[in-house]
Design a protein around this motif. Sequence first.
Motif, PDB file in Angstrom:
ATOM      1  N   LYS A  84       0.838  -1.211   0.000  1.00 43.75           N
ATOM      2  CA  LYS A  84       0.000   0.000   0.000  1.00 43.75           C
ATOM      3  C   LYS A  84       0.865   1.250   0.000  1.00 43.75           C
ATOM      4  O   LYS A  84       0.603   2.215  -0.738  1.00 43.75           O
ATOM      5  CB  LYS A  84      -0.921  -0.006   1.223  1.00 43.75           C
ATOM      6  CG  LYS A  84      -1.874   1.183   1.255  1.00 43.75           C
ATOM      7  CD  LYS A  84      -2.783   1.122   2.476  1.00 43.75           C
ATOM      8  CE  LYS A  84      -3.730   2.327   2.498  1.00 43.75           C
ATOM      9  NZ  LYS A  84      -4.588   2.325   3.705  1.00 43.75           N
ATOM     10  N   ILE A  85       1.910   1.249   0.827  1.00 42.13           N
ATOM     11  CA  ILE A  85       2.829   2.393   0.886  1.00 42.13           C
ATOM     12  C   ILE A  85       3.517   2.586  -0.464  1.00 42.13           C
ATOM     13  O   ILE A  85       3.663   3.707  -0.962  1.00 42.13           O
ATOM     14  CB  ILE A  85       3.882   2.187   1.993  1.00 42.13           C
ATOM     15  CG1 ILE A  85       3.208   2.158   3.367  1.00 42.13           C
ATOM     16  CG2 ILE A  85       4.935   3.293   1.954  1.00 42.13           C
ATOM     17  CD1 ILE A  85       4.134   1.778   4.499  1.00 42.13           C
ATOM     18  N   ILE A  86       3.921   1.475  -1.070  1.00 45.24           N
ATOM     19  CA  ILE A  86       4.598   1.521  -2.372  1.00 45.24           C
ATOM     20  C   ILE A  86       3.678   2.101  -3.438  1.00 45.24           C
ATOM     21  O   ILE A  86       4.070   2.980  -4.212  1.00 45.24           O
ATOM     22  CB  ILE A  86       5.069   0.102  -2.779  1.00 45.24           C
ATOM     23  CG1 ILE A  86       6.235  -0.349  -1.896  1.00 45.24           C
ATOM     24  CG2 ILE A  86       5.485   0.060  -4.247  1.00 45.24           C
ATOM     25  CD1 ILE A  86       6.645  -1.784  -2.092  1.00 45.24           C
ATOM     26  N   ASN A  87       2.434   1.618  -3.464  1.00 49.73           N
ATOM     27  CA  ASN A  87       1.471   2.087  -4.474  1.00 49.73           C
ATOM     28  C   ASN A  87       1.113   3.547  -4.293  1.00 49.73           C
ATOM     29  O   ASN A  87       1.040   4.315  -5.265  1.00 49.73           O
ATOM     30  CB  ASN A  87       0.207   1.232  -4.413  1.00 49.73           C
ATOM     31  CG  ASN A  87       0.450  -0.206  -4.845  1.00 49.73           C
ATOM     32  OD1 ASN A  87       1.432  -0.493  -5.519  1.00 49.73           O
ATOM     33  ND2 ASN A  87      -0.436  -1.102  -4.456  1.00 49.73           N
ATOM     34  N   GLU A  88       0.878   3.955  -3.042  1.00 46.52           N
ATOM     35  CA  GLU A  88       0.442   5.330  -2.768  1.00 46.52           C
ATOM     36  C   GLU A  88       1.527   6.361  -3.058  1.00 46.52           C
ATOM     37  O   GLU A  88       1.231   7.531  -3.319  1.00 46.52           O
ATOM     38  CB  GLU A  88      -0.010   5.448  -1.308  1.00 46.52           C
ATOM     39  CG  GLU A  88      -1.324   4.739  -1.010  1.00 46.52           C
ATOM     40  CD  GLU A  88      -1.721   4.834   0.455  1.00 46.52           C
ATOM     41  OE1 GLU A  88      -0.851   5.228   1.279  1.00 46.52           O
ATOM     42  OE2 GLU A  88      -2.890   4.511   0.772  1.00 46.52           O
ATOM     43  N   ASN A  89       2.788   5.925  -3.014  1.00 43.23           N
ATOM     44  CA  ASN A  89       3.896   6.869  -3.194  1.00 43.23           C
ATOM     45  C   ASN A  89       4.673   6.651  -4.500  1.00 43.23           C
ATOM     46  O   ASN A  89       5.748   7.216  -4.681  1.00 43.23           O
ATOM     47  CB  ASN A  89       4.850   6.777  -2.002  1.00 43.23           C
ATOM     48  CG  ASN A  89       4.206   7.235  -0.707  1.00 43.23           C
ATOM     49  OD1 ASN A  89       4.102   8.425  -0.433  1.00 43.23           O
ATOM     50  ND2 ASN A  89       3.775   6.270   0.097  1.00 43.23           N
ATOM     51  N   ASN A  90       4.077   5.829  -5.394  1.00 45.97           N
ATOM     52  CA  ASN A  90       4.696   5.572  -6.713  1.00 45.97           C
ATOM     53  C   ASN A  90       6.155   5.112  -6.610  1.00 45.97           C
ATOM     54  O   ASN A  90       7.017   5.536  -7.384  1.00 45.97           O
ATOM     55  CB  ASN A  90       4.613   6.838  -7.581  1.00 45.97           C
ATOM     56  CG  ASN A  90       3.184   7.205  -7.918  1.00 45.97           C
ATOM     57  OD1 ASN A  90       2.369   6.354  -8.244  1.00 45.97           O
ATOM     58  ND2 ASN A  90       2.874   8.496  -7.831  1.00 45.97           N
ATOM     59  N   ILE A  91       6.399   4.264  -5.638  1.00 44.18           N
ATOM     60  CA  ILE A  91       7.740   3.697  -5.462  1.00 44.18           C
ATOM     61  C   ILE A  91       7.875   2.508  -6.412  1.00 44.18           C
ATOM     62  O   ILE A  91       6.971   1.672  -6.486  1.00 44.18           O
ATOM     63  CB  ILE A  91       7.941   3.223  -4.003  1.00 44.18           C
ATOM     64  CG1 ILE A  91       7.769   4.399  -3.034  1.00 44.18           C
ATOM     65  CG2 ILE A  91       9.324   2.582  -3.832  1.00 44.18           C
ATOM     66  CD1 ILE A  91       7.706   3.979  -1.575  1.00 44.18           C
ATOM     67  N   PRO A  92       8.962   2.406  -7.161  1.00 41.86           N
ATOM     68  CA  PRO A  92       9.141   1.250  -8.056  1.00 41.86           C
ATOM     69  C   PRO A  92       8.988  -0.059  -7.286  1.00 41.86           C
ATOM     70  O   PRO A  92       9.590  -0.220  -6.225  1.00 41.86           O
ATOM     71  CB  PRO A  92      10.569   1.431  -8.584  1.00 41.86           C
ATOM     72  CG  PRO A  92      10.817   2.900  -8.484  1.00 41.86           C
ATOM     73  CD  PRO A  92      10.105   3.346  -7.244  1.00 41.86           C
TER      74      PRO A  92
END
Length: 327
Positions: A84-92
């Motif tokens: 969720k954190i990755i998706n919300e912050n556009n992290i590869p």
Amino acid sequence: MADETIVNRIMSEYENMCAAAAEKRKKRVDEVNKKFPRLGEIDKEIFRRGLDNVNNILKNPEKKDEYNKDFKENLKKLENEKQKIINENNIPSDYDKYEYACDICGDTGYEPSGKRCKCFEQKLINEAYSMSNMADIIKSQNFDTFSFDYYSKESSDGLISPYENMVKIYNNCKSFCERFDTETKGMVFYGPTGLGKTFLSGAVAKELMDRGKTVVYLRAARLFSVYEDYKFGRNTDKNVIDNIYNTDLLIIDDLGTEVQDKKNLSFLFDVVNERTANGKKIIISTNLEISEITKLYSMRFTSRLYEYFMMYRFYGEDIRIQKLKNI
């Protein structure tokens, strides 16, 4: 059997590659965790819970299923939070993955089955034929860096333009790589010097090596000197000759520049005949025209080329001369 010194040097190279991949991964992870500390906390918590689960099972084996179920439920929650954190912050999504030069062996030199990886075999080939510069060549000479800018769009002599001809050859080379396992013919690149024959040979080599194929890339003069060295006992490593016959792709560059010798011609015939009979592909590049090939190697050899190779004639203005004009 490969020389132990060479094998040890290659294994040391793999160790360095693994260390470099680990260092690059750590740098990426540290940068992301600095911006989003919770991701680092989640990774540590997953690791801690994994250790706790193992310790609990060792202490109370009868509760193994219970411990595993609890661990999997918590692991799923943590992974969902992380995603969720990755998706919300556009992290590869692959920021914490290892980037290996070879995805098959993970830069260890060996497949999971314990079999020596194709990339290891290629390194041995590079050593055997002094092809240590191969990696540098294919970095600059590959399909992505090929330029059509040096080929005129003007037609003459009833031929399609050099540009159209080059686009056709380029696309056919890419198709050759795509259908390599089922392709029945090799390729001959012929025509004047400085038109991209060696460049495209290198591009095909890189593409196939990236696909896990082995490639022996030799100038004609070097091919025949390897044969002479083996024949007269100056190099007793039979693998050197075996690779010429058995590697996935053999590239013979600059055919016609070697010293003309009947023994060389006999060896060339044998290599072409054996490899074509066994479905092994060859790329031959030469600055000779067909009539000159026939004169040097016989009509029988030329006939063999037309039967077992796709023939591509290169024409246009020498690229090296064009570059000099623009200096």
